[in-house]
Design an enzyme around this catalytic site. Structure first.
Site, PDB file in Angstrom:
ATOM      1  N   LEU A  44       0.861  -1.187   0.000  1.00 46.42           N
ATOM      2  CA  LEU A  44       0.000   0.000   0.000  1.00 46.42           C
ATOM      3  C   LEU A  44       0.896   1.236   0.000  1.00 46.42           C
ATOM      4  CD1 LEU A  44      -2.969  -0.517   2.516  1.00 46.42           C
ATOM      5  CD2 LEU A  44      -3.134   0.066   0.087  1.00 46.42           C
ATOM      6  N   ASP A  45       0.536   2.231  -0.807  1.00 46.20           N
ATOM      7  CA  ASP A  45       1.313   3.469  -0.850  1.00 46.20           C
ATOM      8  C   ASP A  45       1.321   4.155   0.509  1.00 46.20           C
ATOM      9  OD1 ASP A  45       1.925   3.290  -3.618  1.00 46.20           O
ATOM     10  OD2 ASP A  45      -0.055   4.072  -4.118  1.00 46.20           O
ATOM     11  N   GLN A  46       2.329   5.000   0.712  1.00 46.53           N
ATOM     12  CA  GLN A  46       2.486   5.671   1.998  1.00 46.53           C
ATOM     13  C   GLN A  46       1.283   6.547   2.351  1.00 46.53           C
ATOM     14  OE1 GLN A  46       6.455   7.006   3.019  1.00 46.53           O
ATOM     15  NE2 GLN A  46       5.677   8.945   3.791  1.00 46.53           N
ATOM     16  N   ALA A  48      -1.734   6.000   1.589  1.00 46.98           N
ATOM     17  CA  ALA A  48      -2.947   5.179   1.686  1.00 46.98           C
ATOM     18  C   ALA A  48      -3.038   4.490   3.040  1.00 46.98           C
ATOM     19  CB  ALA A  48      -2.946   4.137   0.576  1.00 46.98           C
TER      20      ALA A  48
END
Length: 279
Positions: A44-46, A48
């Site tokens: 998961l992106d930072q 998100a």
């Protein structure tokens, strides 16, 4: 000193990753409890937050089994502005008009079924042995090939210009940032994500904080039959399953020992074969 879990106490953790940390950083508090042998089932992106599936101990061998599951996200798309990373953490590189509701609804119908999607330049996709994001940050030109994905469902939940809230049910490998980019392009403007929440992976829903599942609960959730064996050493020594067991043909099954520890996952291909051995 806090005692560590027993070596065979392998679990599947449904963990709610918070905003502001990478998926790798999010594992730090779990490592203090479960040890260093952890594996997550999808980055998961930072910026998100949401469900991060984490496997402990020998269950880390099952990562490939879970990374292929479909996913459900809720996201907020901002139209009329775009950053190089397609999220709030990048530098603004484009500004454009804000579409009207009728355009959103009409263009959204294009994003269903099987599609070819070019991943964002700032992504974990590997190019010549390096992540595309590393190359992009170094100023290198990144040429990424389109990949086939599938959008099972995409709904517009709310429209508060310039922000559109959407719910996406998609296949593995789908970048929601790329959906925002391509959706905006289809209306002749630019766009990006301002927030992203991973709500569900396969049958697993995001908990408020974390939830721990045993191996048996994991396979039951995946509708994979579970059998108990009194001969776990047969799998450990690599003896062909057909020589020591007999089970009704199904695509996959899980074998547990009498202490409810996972022994192996078998797959049927005209005969039983080892898919994963965890004994």
């Amino acid at each position: 000193m806090k005692s560590m879990p027993n070596e065979k106490n392998h679990q599947f953790i449904l963990y709610h990753k918070p905003v502001g940390v990478t998926s790798f950083q999010a594992l730090s508090p779990l490592k203090r409890t479960w040890g260093k042998k952890l594996g997550h089932t999808g980055t998961l992106d930072q910026f998100a937050h949401g469900l991060l599936g984490v496997l402990t101990g020998n269950l880390t061998k099952l990562v490939p089994l879970l990374t292929g599951l479909d996913k459900i996200y809720e996201a907020v798309v901002e139209f009329g502005r775009q950053t190089d990373t397609l999220d709030p953490e990048g530098a603004v590189i484009c500004q454009g008009r804000v579409p009207v509701l009728e355009e959103l609804q009409e263009s959204l119908t294009k994003f269903h079924g099987e599609l070819w999607q070019i991943p964002p330049e700032y992504s974990a996709v590997h190019v010549n042995g390096k992540r595309a994001s590393q190359l992009a940050r170094a100023g290198a030109s990144v040429d990424l090939e389109a990949r086939k994905i599938e959008i099972f469902d995409l709904k517009l939940l709310d429209w508060n210009p310039p922000f559109a809230k959407i719910r996406v049910h998609c296949s593995k490998g789908t970048y929601i940032r790329a959906i925002a980019r391509d959706w905006a392009i289809s209306m002749g403007t630019c766009g990006m994500l301002t927030s992203l929440f991973r709500q569900q992976v396969g049958p697993f829903q995001c908990p408020e904080h974390q939830e721990i599942l045993s191996p048996r609960q994991l396979f039951q959730s995946l509708n994979i039959p579970v059998y108990t064996t009194e001969q776990p050493e047969q799998a450990r020594f690599g003896r062909p399953p057909s020589l020591w067991g007999s089970w009704a043909p199904v695509p996959q099954l899980a074998l547990m020992d009498t202490d409810d520890n996972l022994v192996a996952v078998l797959k049927w291909d005209g005969d039983w074969q080892y898919h994963f051995v965890c004994a």
